[in-house]
Write a protein that holds these residues in place. Structure first.
Motif, PDB file in Angstrom:
ATOM      1  N   ALA A 171       0.830  -1.206   0.000  1.00  0.00           N
ATOM      2  CA  ALA A 171       0.000   0.000   0.000  1.00  0.00           C
ATOM      3  C   ALA A 171       0.864   1.255   0.000  1.00  0.00           C
ATOM      4  CB  ALA A 171      -0.925  -0.011   1.215  1.00  0.00           C
ATOM      5  N   ARG A 172       1.953   1.227   0.740  1.00  0.00           N
ATOM      6  CA  ARG A 172       2.837   2.394   0.793  1.00  0.00           C
ATOM      7  C   ARG A 172       3.505   2.632  -0.564  1.00  0.00           C
ATOM      8  NH1 ARG A 172       4.557   5.357   4.934  1.00  0.00           N
ATOM      9  NH2 ARG A 172       6.452   6.603   4.702  1.00  0.00           N
ATOM     10  N   ARG A 173       3.965   1.565  -1.176  1.00  0.00           N
ATOM     11  CA  ARG A 173       4.587   1.701  -2.493  1.00  0.00           C
ATOM     12  C   ARG A 173       3.597   2.262  -3.507  1.00  0.00           C
ATOM     13  NH1 ARG A 173       4.548  -2.365  -6.663  1.00  0.00           N
ATOM     14  NH2 ARG A 173       6.020  -1.814  -8.333  1.00  0.00           N
ATOM     15  N   ALA A 174       2.369   1.728  -3.507  1.00  0.00           N
ATOM     16  CA  ALA A 174       1.366   2.190  -4.465  1.00  0.00           C
ATOM     17  C   ALA A 174       1.025   3.657  -4.267  1.00  0.00           C
ATOM     18  CB  ALA A 174       0.111   1.335  -4.341  1.00  0.00           C
ATOM     19  N   ALA A 175       1.103   4.129  -3.019  1.00  0.00           N
ATOM     20  CA  ALA A 175       0.777   5.524  -2.716  1.00  0.00           C
ATOM     21  C   ALA A 175       1.957   6.465  -2.949  1.00  0.00           C
ATOM     22  CB  ALA A 175       0.310   5.636  -1.270  1.00  0.00           C
ATOM     23  N   GLY A 176       3.143   5.906  -3.218  1.00  0.00           N
ATOM     24  CA  GLY A 176       4.326   6.740  -3.401  1.00  0.00           C
ATOM     25  C   GLY A 176       4.710   7.488  -2.143  1.00  0.00           C
ATOM     26  N   ALA A 177       4.520   6.841  -0.984  1.00  0.00           N
ATOM     27  CA  ALA A 177       4.737   7.516   0.305  1.00  0.00           C
ATOM     28  C   ALA A 177       6.183   7.513   0.765  1.00  0.00           C
ATOM     29  CB  ALA A 177       3.846   6.883   1.371  1.00  0.00           C
ATOM     30  N   GLY A 178       7.071   6.852   0.030  1.00  0.00           N
ATOM     31  CA  GLY A 178       8.487   6.937   0.353  1.00  0.00           C
ATOM     32  C   GLY A 178       8.969   5.877   1.322  1.00  0.00           C
ATOM     33  N   PRO A 179      10.204   5.996   1.776  1.00  0.00           N
ATOM     34  CA  PRO A 179      10.818   4.964   2.629  1.00  0.00           C
ATOM     35  C   PRO A 179      10.173   4.907   4.002  1.00  0.00           C
ATOM     36  CG  PRO A 179      12.245   6.877   2.478  1.00  0.00           C
ATOM     37  CD  PRO A 179      11.135   7.105   1.505  1.00  0.00           C
ATOM     38  N   VAL A 180      10.427   3.811   4.689  1.00  0.00           N
ATOM     39  CA  VAL A 180       9.888   3.601   6.024  1.00  0.00           C
ATOM     40  C   VAL A 180      10.809   2.635   6.755  1.00  0.00           C
ATOM     41  CG1 VAL A 180       8.448   1.613   5.381  1.00  0.00           C
ATOM     42  CG2 VAL A 180       7.731   3.097   7.278  1.00  0.00           C
ATOM     43  N   THR A 181      10.781   2.681   8.075  1.00  0.00           N
ATOM     44  CA  THR A 181      11.541   1.726   8.893  1.00  0.00           C
ATOM     45  C   THR A 181      10.596   0.720   9.517  1.00  0.00           C
ATOM     46  OG1 THR A 181      13.367   3.221   9.428  1.00  0.00           O
ATOM     47  CG2 THR A 181      12.910   1.465  11.003  1.00  0.00           C
ATOM     48  N   VAL A 182      10.953  -0.549   9.430  1.00  0.00           N
ATOM     49  CA  VAL A 182      10.262  -1.613  10.146  1.00  0.00           C
ATOM     50  C   VAL A 182      11.174  -2.042  11.290  1.00  0.00           C
ATOM     51  CG1 VAL A 182       9.306  -3.942  10.023  1.00  0.00           C
ATOM     52  CG2 VAL A 182       8.997  -2.357   8.102  1.00  0.00           C
ATOM     53  N   LEU A 183      10.688  -1.908  12.517  1.00  0.00           N
ATOM     54  CA  LEU A 183      11.519  -2.113  13.707  1.00  0.00           C
ATOM     55  C   LEU A 183      10.919  -3.209  14.579  1.00  0.00           C
ATOM     56  CD1 LEU A 183      13.771  -1.277  15.717  1.00  0.00           C
ATOM     57  CD2 LEU A 183      12.262   0.556  16.504  1.00  0.00           C
ATOM     58  N   SER A 184      11.525  -4.383  14.549  1.00  0.00           N
ATOM     59  CA  SER A 184      11.081  -5.480  15.405  1.00  0.00           C
ATOM     60  C   SER A 184      11.560  -5.256  16.829  1.00  0.00           C
ATOM     61  CB  SER A 184      11.620  -6.815  14.893  1.00  0.00           C
ATOM     62  OG  SER A 184      11.340  -7.841  15.830  1.00  0.00           O
ATOM     63  N   CYS A 185      10.659  -5.492  17.776  1.00  0.00           N
ATOM     64  CA  CYS A 185      11.001  -5.395  19.196  1.00  0.00           C
ATOM     65  C   CYS A 185      10.737  -6.724  19.897  1.00  0.00           C
ATOM     66  CB  CYS A 185      10.207  -4.267  19.845  1.00  0.00           C
ATOM     67  SG  CYS A 185      10.479  -2.639  19.102  1.00  0.00           S
ATOM     68  N   ASP A 186      10.871  -7.806  19.154  1.00  0.00           N
ATOM     69  CA  ASP A 186      10.687  -9.138  19.720  1.00  0.00           C
ATOM     70  C   ASP A 186      12.021  -9.749  20.132  1.00  0.00           C
ATOM     71  OD1 ASP A 186       7.839  -9.753  19.665  1.00  0.00           O
ATOM     72  OD2 ASP A 186       7.998  -9.512  17.500  1.00  0.00           O
ATOM     73  N   ASN A 187      11.930 -10.738  21.023  1.00  0.00           N
ATOM     74  CA  ASN A 187      13.130 -11.378  21.558  1.00  0.00           C
ATOM     75  C   ASN A 187      13.689 -12.395  20.577  1.00  0.00           C
ATOM     76  OD1 ASN A 187      13.610 -10.165  24.099  1.00  0.00           O
ATOM     77  ND2 ASN A 187      11.834 -11.236  24.924  1.00  0.00           N
ATOM     78  N   LEU A 188      14.252 -11.874  19.494  1.00  0.00           N
ATOM     79  CA  LEU A 188      14.874 -12.682  18.466  1.00  0.00           C
ATOM     80  C   LEU A 188      16.257 -12.114  18.168  1.00  0.00           C
ATOM     81  CD1 LEU A 188      11.898 -12.899  15.971  1.00  0.00           C
ATOM     82  CD2 LEU A 188      12.952 -14.873  17.054  1.00  0.00           C
ATOM     83  N   ALA A 189      17.244 -12.969  18.080  1.00  0.00           N
ATOM     84  CA  ALA A 189      18.553 -12.503  17.645  1.00  0.00           C
ATOM     85  C   ALA A 189      18.446 -11.984  16.216  1.00  0.00           C
ATOM     86  CB  ALA A 189      19.567 -13.635  17.728  1.00  0.00           C
ATOM     87  N   HIS A 190      19.067 -10.846  15.957  1.00  0.00           N
ATOM     88  CA  HIS A 190      19.038 -10.230  14.625  1.00  0.00           C
ATOM     89  C   HIS A 190      17.591 -10.072  14.145  1.00  0.00           C
ATOM     90  CE1 HIS A 190      23.304 -11.061  14.722  1.00  0.00           C
ATOM     91  NE2 HIS A 190      23.068 -12.355  14.798  1.00  0.00           N
ATOM     92  N   ASN A 191      16.749  -9.502  15.008  1.00  0.00           N
ATOM     93  CA  ASN A 191      15.326  -9.469  14.676  1.00  0.00           C
ATOM     94  C   ASN A 191      15.024  -8.636  13.438  1.00  0.00           C
ATOM     95  OD1 ASN A 191      15.665  -6.938  15.899  1.00  0.00           O
ATOM     96  ND2 ASN A 191      14.611  -7.552  17.781  1.00  0.00           N
ATOM     97  N   GLY A 192      15.866  -7.664  13.111  1.00  0.00           N
ATOM     98  CA  GLY A 192      15.670  -6.919  11.874  1.00  0.00           C
ATOM     99  C   GLY A 192      15.883  -7.798  10.653  1.00  0.00           C
ATOM    100  N   ALA A 193      16.936  -8.595  10.676  1.00  0.00           N
ATOM    101  CA  ALA A 193      17.211  -9.507   9.561  1.00  0.00           C
ATOM    102  C   ALA A 193      16.137 -10.593   9.458  1.00  0.00           C
ATOM    103  CB  ALA A 193      18.593 -10.143   9.731  1.00  0.00           C
ATOM    104  N   VAL A 194      15.651 -11.072  10.606  1.00  0.00           N
ATOM    105  CA  VAL A 194      14.575 -12.070  10.604  1.00  0.00           C
ATOM    106  C   VAL A 194      13.332 -11.490   9.931  1.00  0.00           C
ATOM    107  CG1 VAL A 194      12.953 -13.302  12.093  1.00  0.00           C
ATOM    108  CG2 VAL A 194      15.393 -13.339  12.621  1.00  0.00           C
TER     109      VAL A 194
END
Length: 463
Positions: A171-194
């Motif tokens: 939906a963000r891509r279709a709207a041309g809304a630009g970049p965004v950060t997805v930030l995991s706050c779960d107890n996973l090692a390297h949760n961003g890469a996961v």
């Protein structure tokens, strides 16, 4: 703000009350409206120096209950910080909107807005739907259903975390809304890469152009989170009413300690979280391992081993010299493989013992025991493998695994595990099968099998 007793008459918590903070504009979307998010990320956002500019729109998981309760309070809730010096209540106002997960159109609309800069997640380890080798489990029926729904209509409702993230990013891509950060706050090692792995793999199955856009425009940030947050009980509800004079249907109990370590680019901006105590680093790995192994690992050990001895809470367990000795033994093993200064690890261990003994935080062992098949490979197995590679016999690690075997055989805390059938079958078969379940091939280590078996015999109740 901190509220004090106002008299015997109580009023419902709402933004109409004098002194309550106004709702800030939404710039963060959060998935997983549970107690931990409200004690941690929402608290940090409320305490940032620019809090007035950063509101959160939070969506529940599968159950809408939290959103229903919080909506009646305009997103406000009381954080009850329970320390050795007593209870302190603070109203948190950073939740500008609260929604059940079924408000999918609202979620998509928020992701289409350029001012939405961050998507944060607290959904538990199980929600990432990975196979044993770390990839998206594309054979799961819910993943298959989400993919079929998105192929038919990219705005169609979906149910899984990877599906919700892909739908929002599409939906963000279709709207041309630009970049965004997805930030995991779960107890996973390297949760961003996961998170990046499961999102990109689902996106690739859906649309190669979307896959390329996510790879170029989405910042998958890593974070390490830490704050003990028990479940809300009737006692918590009553205490908040007594302290504040307000009726709060959704208060959150927590401890005074809190830590958040983050690594990310945040191309669309972020709150000044560092002003609230967040540490920004290039690599969160040493902090992830310290927390996962020392705090979470000892929590899992106690959840199984201390419940066998009849204890119900972390505070009860750590007051038992036998249980505390098991924890110290496990910590000694894990610390040999943590890339942080020895004095820092010693201080962290001392702080953990102080936190565990906090009489105000009633952290139930049964709550921590849930999902052991997912947690032990992250919390116990890495230190065990490192010790075996060094030629040592990890008694502390073996104690945790032996206690889990007893747990799976019906001793101590009740079993609540997404892989309960497979795990209970392995426990019935014997120690080698359990070790292979935790890490393929580990059951062939005869010395380790004998060590776990000996700890199992020592832990098994005799009555």
């Amino acid at each position: 703000m901190t509220r004090t007793q106002t008299g015997p008459q109580t009023v419902r918590l709402s933004r109409d009350l004098p002194g309550t903070p106004p709702a800030p504009p939404v710039r963060i979307v959060h998935l997983g409206l549970g107690n931990f998010h409200r004690a941690h990320q929402a608290w940090y956002t409320a305490h940032a120096s620019d809090a007035a500019d950063w509101g959160i729109a939070a969506f529940t998981g599968r159950r809408p209950d939290a959103a229903v309760r919080l909506a009646r309070q305009d997103g406000l809730y009381t954080l009850l910080v329970r320390g050795a010096d007593g209870d302190h209540a603070e109203v948190i106002g950073s939740l500008a909107q609260v929604h059940p997960s079924t408000d999918h159109d609202t979620y998509l609309d928020l992701l289409r807005r350029r001012e939405t800069a961050i998507v944060t997640i607290t959904a538990t380890e199980a929600a990432y739907l990975r196979t044993g080798d770390g990839h998206l489990d594309v054979d799961r029926s819910d993943v298959v259903a989400d993919l079929q729904a998105l192929r038919t209509d990219v705005t169609a409702p979906v149910t899984t975390l990877p599906g919700r993230l892909v739908a929002g990013l599409a939906a963000r891509r279709a709207a041309g809304a630009g970049p965004v950060t997805v930030l995991s706050c779960d107890n996973l090692a390297h949760n961003g890469a996961v998170t990046a792995t499961v999102v990109l793999e689902l996106a690739e199955l859906l649309d190669s152009a979307l896959h390329a856009w996510i790879g170029a425009e989405v910042d998958f940030a890593d974070s390490m989170v830490d704050r003990i947050t028990p479940a809300t009980t009737e006692e918590v509800l009553a205490t908040v009413t007594a302290l504040t004079g307000t009726t709060d249907e959704a208060p959150v109990p927590t401890e005074p300690f809190s830590e958040w370590v983050v690594s990310g680019r945040f191309p669309a901006g972020r709150p000044a979280w560092e002003s609230a105590g967040v540490t920004f680093v290039d690599d969160v790995t040493p902090y992830e391992r310290r927390k996962l192994w020392l705090l979470n690992g000892s929590h899992s050990l106690l959840a199984y081993a201390a419940s066998v001895r009849g204890h119900r809470t972390i505070a009860d367990a750590v007051a038992d010299p036998e249980c505390r000795g098991w924890v110290e033994e496990f910590w000694d093993e894990a610390c040999r493989h943590l890339d942080l200064p020895a004095e820092e690890l010693t201080a962290y261990r001392a702080a953990l013992l102080e936190r565990y003994a906090n009489p105000g935080v009633r952290h139930l062992l049964a709550q921590i025991a849930a999902g052991g098949s997912l947690k032990l490979p992250l919390r116990i197995v890495p230190a065990l493998l490192a010790e075996r590679a060094a030629g040592r016999s990890p008694v502390g690690c073996a104690t945790a695994i032996a206690a889990w075997v007893l747990h799976l055989r019906g001793v101590g805390a009740p079993v609540d595990d997404p892989a309960a059938d497979r795990a209970e079958h392995a426990a019935a078969q014997g120690v080698p099968d359990v070790l292979d379940l935790l890490h393929p091939g580990l059951g062939e280590d005869r010395e380790l099998v004998e060590l776990v078996a000996s700890r199992l015999a020592a832990l098994t109740p005799t009555d």
